[in-house]
Design an enzyme around this catalytic site. Sequence first.
Site, PDB file in Angstrom:
ATOM      1  N   GLY A  12       0.847  -1.339   0.010  1.00 15.47           N
ATOM      2  CA  GLY A  12      -0.038   0.036  -0.059  1.00 15.47           C
ATOM      3  C   GLY A  12       0.856   1.024   0.000  1.00 15.47           C
ATOM      4  N   ASP A  13       0.158   2.378  -0.388  1.00 18.73           N
ATOM      5  CA  ASP A  13       0.784   3.878  -0.339  1.00 18.73           C
ATOM      6  C   ASP A  13       1.865   3.696  -1.329  1.00 18.73           C
ATOM      7  OD1 ASP A  13      -1.044   4.484   1.796  1.00 18.73           O
ATOM      8  OD2 ASP A  13       0.273   3.500   3.369  1.00 18.73           O
ATOM      9  N   LYS A  16      -0.391   5.140  -5.882  1.00 20.69           N
ATOM     10  CA  LYS A  16      -1.388   4.867  -6.830  1.00 20.69           C
ATOM     11  C   LYS A  16      -2.329   6.030  -7.211  1.00 20.69           C
ATOM     12  CE  LYS A  16      -3.042   1.821  -4.046  1.00 20.69           C
ATOM     13  NZ  LYS A  16      -1.790   1.769  -2.652  1.00 20.69           N
ATOM     14  N   GLY A  17      -2.617   6.790  -6.192  1.00 19.40           N
ATOM     15  CA  GLY A  17      -3.430   8.256  -6.340  1.00 19.40           C
ATOM     16  C   GLY A  17      -2.798   9.032  -7.634  1.00 19.40           C
ATOM     17  N   LYS A  18      -1.367   9.016  -7.309  1.00 25.12           N
ATOM     18  CA  LYS A  18      -0.680  10.152  -8.436  1.00 25.12           C
ATOM     19  C   LYS A  18      -0.784   9.608  -9.717  1.00 25.12           C
ATOM     20  CE  LYS A  18       3.969  11.905  -9.360  1.00 25.12           C
ATOM     21  NZ  LYS A  18       5.227  12.030  -8.875  1.00 25.12           N
ATOM     22  N   GLY A  40      -5.912   6.025   1.385  1.00 23.66           N
ATOM     23  CA  GLY A  40      -5.690   7.547   1.525  1.00 23.66           C
ATOM     24  C   GLY A  40      -4.832   7.577   0.164  1.00 23.66           C
ATOM     25  N   HIS A  41      -5.116   8.246  -0.725  1.00 26.42           N
ATOM     26  CA  HIS A  41      -4.633   8.594  -1.946  1.00 26.42           C
ATOM     27  C   HIS A  41      -4.176   9.907  -2.110  1.00 26.42           C
ATOM     28  CE1 HIS A  41      -6.529   4.504  -3.790  1.00 26.42           C
ATOM     29  NE2 HIS A  41      -5.769   4.163  -2.676  1.00 26.42           N
ATOM     30  N   GLN A 237      -5.349  -0.183  -1.091  1.00 26.77           N
ATOM     31  CA  GLN A 237      -4.488  -1.133  -0.599  1.00 26.77           C
ATOM     32  C   GLN A 237      -3.559  -1.797  -1.634  1.00 26.77           C
ATOM     33  OE1 GLN A 237      -8.188  -1.421   0.152  1.00 26.77           O
ATOM     34  NE2 GLN A 237      -7.642   0.209   1.248  1.00 26.77           N
ATOM     35  N   THR A 252      -6.019  -6.773   4.556  1.00 34.19           N
ATOM     36  CA  THR A 252      -7.227  -6.051   4.586  1.00 34.19           C
ATOM     37  C   THR A 252      -8.588  -7.018   4.316  1.00 34.19           C
ATOM     38  OG1 THR A 252      -8.326  -3.991   4.093  1.00 34.19           O
ATOM     39  CG2 THR A 252      -7.326  -5.224   2.343  1.00 34.19           C
ATOM     40  N   THR A 314      -4.094   7.271   8.778  1.00 39.99           N
ATOM     41  CA  THR A 314      -4.321   7.139  10.497  1.00 39.99           C
ATOM     42  C   THR A 314      -3.089   8.037  10.974  1.00 39.99           C
ATOM     43  OG1 THR A 314      -2.849   5.070  10.061  1.00 39.99           O
ATOM     44  CG2 THR A 314      -5.217   4.790  10.600  1.00 39.99           C
ATOM     45  N   ARG A 316      -0.210   7.052  11.336  1.00 35.26           N
ATOM     46  CA  ARG A 316       0.710   6.521  11.958  1.00 35.26           C
ATOM     47  C   ARG A 316       1.942   6.447  11.004  1.00 35.26           C
ATOM     48  NH1 ARG A 316      -2.375   0.521  11.912  1.00 35.26           N
ATOM     49  NH2 ARG A 316      -3.114   1.414  10.105  1.00 35.26           N
ATOM     50  N   VAL A 428       9.879  10.907  -9.284  1.00 37.78           N
ATOM     51  CA  VAL A 428      11.064  11.456  -8.770  1.00 37.78           C
ATOM     52  C   VAL A 428      10.691  12.387  -7.651  1.00 37.78           C
ATOM     53  CG1 VAL A 428      12.532  10.939 -10.836  1.00 37.78           C
ATOM     54  CG2 VAL A 428      11.118  12.941 -10.922  1.00 37.78           C
ATOM     55  N   GLY A 429       9.481  12.476  -7.367  1.00 36.33           N
ATOM     56  CA  GLY A 429       9.152  13.692  -6.380  1.00 36.33           C
ATOM     57  C   GLY A 429       7.459  13.462  -6.554  1.00 36.33           C
TER      58      GLY A 429
HETATM   59  P1  GDP Z   1      -1.239   5.757  -2.399  1.00 31.09           P
HETATM   60  O1  GDP Z   1      -2.186   5.220  -1.310  1.00 31.09           O
HETATM   61  O2  GDP Z   1      -0.765   4.461  -3.141  1.00 31.09           O
HETATM   62  O3  GDP Z   1      -2.147   6.593  -3.318  1.00 31.09           O
HETATM   63  O4  GDP Z   1      -0.196   6.233  -1.830  1.00 31.09           O
HETATM   64  P2  GDP Z   1      -0.289   7.460  -0.668  1.00 31.09           P
HETATM   65  O5  GDP Z   1      -0.924   8.778  -1.202  1.00 31.09           O
HETATM   66  O6  GDP Z   1      -0.703   7.017   0.634  1.00 31.09           O
HETATM   67  O7  GDP Z   1       1.345   7.766  -0.440  1.00 31.09           O
HETATM   68  C1  GDP Z   1       2.241   7.947  -1.449  1.00 31.09           C
HETATM   69  C2  GDP Z   1       3.051   9.307  -0.750  1.00 31.09           C
HETATM   70  O8  GDP Z   1       4.147   9.596  -1.824  1.00 31.09           O
HETATM   71  C3  GDP Z   1       2.088  10.775  -1.079  1.00 31.09           C
HETATM   72  O9  GDP Z   1       2.495  11.306   0.010  1.00 31.09           O
HETATM   73  C4  GDP Z   1       2.737  11.148  -2.295  1.00 31.09           C
HETATM   74  O10 GDP Z   1       2.679  12.566  -2.562  1.00 31.09           O
HETATM   75  C5  GDP Z   1       3.912  10.905  -2.270  1.00 31.09           C
HETATM   76  N1  GDP Z   1       4.711  10.523  -3.645  1.00 31.09           N
HETATM   77  C6  GDP Z   1       4.222   9.913  -4.808  1.00 31.09           C
HETATM   78  N2  GDP Z   1       5.123   9.499  -5.593  1.00 31.09           N
HETATM   79  C7  GDP Z   1       6.068  10.245  -5.105  1.00 31.09           C
HETATM   80  C8  GDP Z   1       7.558  10.094  -5.768  1.00 31.09           C
HETATM   81  O11 GDP Z   1       7.937   9.702  -6.781  1.00 31.09           O
HETATM   82  N3  GDP Z   1       8.622  10.866  -4.935  1.00 31.09           N
HETATM   83  C9  GDP Z   1       8.176  11.121  -3.732  1.00 31.09           C
HETATM   84  N4  GDP Z   1       9.096  11.656  -2.956  1.00 31.09           N
HETATM   85  N5  GDP Z   1       7.052  11.119  -3.122  1.00 31.09           N
HETATM   86  C10 GDP Z   1       5.967  10.835  -3.967  1.00 31.09           C
HETATM   87  P1  IMO Z   2      -3.833   2.627   0.188  1.00 24.79           P
HETATM   88  O1  IMO Z   2      -5.203   2.405  -0.717  1.00 24.79           O
HETATM   89  C1  IMO Z   2      -1.524   0.979   3.577  1.00 24.79           C
HETATM   90  C2  IMO Z   2      -3.778  -1.795   6.280  1.00 24.79           C
HETATM   91  C3  IMO Z   2      -3.772  -1.430   7.563  1.00 24.79           C
HETATM   92  C4  IMO Z   2      -3.595  -2.664   8.445  1.00 24.79           C
HETATM   93  C5  IMO Z   2      -4.604  -3.893   7.324  1.00 24.79           C
HETATM   94  C6  IMO Z   2      -5.903  -3.741   7.693  1.00 24.79           C
HETATM   95  O2  IMO Z   2      -3.738   4.151   0.832  1.00 24.79           O
HETATM   96  O3  IMO Z   2      -2.579   2.206  -0.151  1.00 24.79           O
HETATM   97  P2  IMO Z   2      -8.329  -2.599   7.489  1.00 24.79           P
HETATM   98  O4  IMO Z   2      -8.569  -1.040   7.957  1.00 24.79           O
HETATM   99  O5  IMO Z   2      -8.212  -2.299   6.083  1.00 24.79           O
HETATM  100  O6  IMO Z   2      -8.958  -3.593   8.122  1.00 24.79           O
HETATM  101  O7  IMO Z   2      -6.612  -2.639   7.790  1.00 24.79           O
HETATM  102  O8  IMO Z   2      -4.369  -2.894   6.086  1.00 24.79           O
HETATM  103  N1  IMO Z   2      -4.210  -0.887   5.398  1.00 24.79           N
HETATM  104  C7  IMO Z   2      -3.385  -0.215   4.548  1.00 24.79           C
HETATM  105  N2  IMO Z   2      -1.982  -0.063   4.462  1.00 24.79           N
HETATM  106  N3  IMO Z   2      -2.335   1.513   2.513  1.00 24.79           N
HETATM  107  C8  IMO Z   2      -3.535   1.249   2.614  1.00 24.79           C
HETATM  108  O9  IMO Z   2      -4.522   1.531   1.613  1.00 24.79           O
HETATM  109  C9  IMO Z   2      -4.159   0.607   3.412  1.00 24.79           C
HETATM  110  N4  IMO Z   2      -5.568   0.243   3.790  1.00 24.79           N
HETATM  111  C10 IMO Z   2      -5.408  -0.837   5.023  1.00 24.79           C
HETATM  112  O10 IMO Z   2      -2.730  -0.309   8.073  1.00 24.79           O
HETATM  113  O11 IMO Z   2      -2.304  -3.295   8.533  1.00 24.79           O
HETATM  114 MG    MG Z   3      -2.224   5.501   0.747  1.00 24.43          MG
END
Ligand code: GDP
Ligand code: IMO
Ligand code: MG
Length: 449
Positions: A12-13, A16-18, A40-41, A237, A252, A314, A316, A428-429
């Site tokens: 996760g994270d 994907k949103g970008k 959280g995207h 996720q 999840t 969250t 965290r 790259v950012g």
């Molecule tokens: P998602 O859940 O997959 O959409 O990702 P999140 O938004 O939770 O977390 C990705 C974080 O990395 C966000 O704060 C973005 O702004 C940041 N981000 C995305 N691509 C890049 C990158 O290429 N470089 C850096 N430094 N940050 C990035």
């Molecule tokens: P995005 O879409 C990272 C993790 C939680 C926990 C487990 C189960 O932003 O990538 P849940 O509330 O889904 O029952 O929690 O999954 N988790 C994520 N970790 N990015 C997410 O979403 C997540 N959504 C759930 O931290 O370990």
């Molecule tokens: Mg996220």
Amino acid sequence: MPGLVIVGAQWGDEGKGKVVDLLAEQADVVIRFQGGNNAGHTIVRDGETFKFHLIPSGILYPGLTCAIGNGVVIDPRVLTEEIDGLRQRGVDVSGLRISANAHLIMPYHVLLDTAGELKLGKLEIGTTRRGIGPCYADKASRLGIRVQDLLDEKILRQKVRAALAPKTQALKELEVERKKLRKKGGAEDWDARLDLHAIVEEYMRYGHRLEPHIADTAKLCWEALDRDGTVLFEGAQATMLDLDHGTYPFVTSSNPVAGAACIGAGVGPRDIDEVWGVAKAYATRVGAGPFPTELDDETGERLRERGGEVGTTTGRPRRTGWMDLVALRYAARLNTISSLVITKLDVLSGIDPLHVCTSYRHPEGAVFDEFPYHQSIIHEAEPVYEELPGFEQDIGGARRESDLPKEAREFLDAIAESAGAPIRLVGVGPGRDQVVWMGADAPDLRAAA
Ligand code: GDP
Ligand code: IMO
Ligand code: MG
């Protein structure tokens, strides 16, 4: 055509949103197909940051159809807040569509998720406490409340009554937690969250608010696909958090893998043309569960600090580690990833040497090149690393492949070769423009069909 699925290839994270925001420029429909506001995207446009939990990441294109598919679980309180927040910022949300078949997160789901985590005395799974698991459990038990139920008060009342009834035992356990929470001052709306009449009243209000957006979202996808439009299926996720294929039970409660796009959006496998897997140049995980390449040292801290690795939902701190190629190969096969996106390469600058995990070694000696099916091995295995030369330069300004240092390109080559999929895009950012399209300009999705 085409249908293009975007999935997280790690925990996760990944960014994907970008990626969705970038590709949505060429899309006719963007649809979320699973998960809920545990996601959280983040999108950073012209220095302004947007964080989406339920609304698809294509919403910044005025009028674009952005659908919340049947496979998503929706907390209407969060959704209405998200709509209001965007409107206040001047974002046009007229393209938002919500599946009538999507399930609703109810106030008692949030309580059950919170109490479930508290009861164990420690954050065993470390859920986001957004009610995701209990909501999907009710869906499978056929006790769920769907978006369309908001349109009929009699049905809504009947269904909420039926859903509350079998939770007596859990509610008793909740009483204990309630006392604990009360002391901390977090139980103010506890009674209202379990009160049938209060719930029905509150949810009917959401129904009136959301009614203009309720639609047959599967049909919207079919119409776009049938007229050769582009549909982006936005995953939340990630693969390693998949209920069936991830590190169960530290997962999840939905299926974030590409195959689930069909079920969660209501299309067939032949509607999917491409699958893009998004991975960071290193690895992170929020919450508990095995994480073979986790770093508990200065490098791990540095990745967390430089990468801003704090949970979008969250708050965290995220656990950090090296790129795990065993897990990435698994994700590539499981999702049939046709293109990889590697984000956050900039975070690695100044770290030398770089490491990638190529296999796992079990304490008893066995070496695993492939992701082991036995969970115990994943818990106990040690990563085997290949070292690669690092790069010093700040690459935040790179826009073409040739702008990247040789070592960065070699690092990317090693990932692509191991995963068996080409890297199309590199981050790259955080900014929308901070990307490198590998070998070419941005693709023309319609021409690719
Ligand atoms: P998602 O859940 O997959 O959409 O990702 P999140 O938004 O939770 O977390 C990705 C974080 O990395 C966000 O704060 C973005 O702004 C940041 N981000 C995305 N691509 C890049 C990158 O290429 N470089 C850096 N430094 N940050 C990035
Ligand atoms: P995005 O879409 C990272 C993790 C939680 C926990 C487990 C189960 O932003 O990538 P849940 O509330 O889904 O029952 O929690 O999954 N988790 C994520 N970790 N990015 C997410 O979403 C997540 N959504 C759930 O931290 O370990
Ligand atoms: Mg996220």
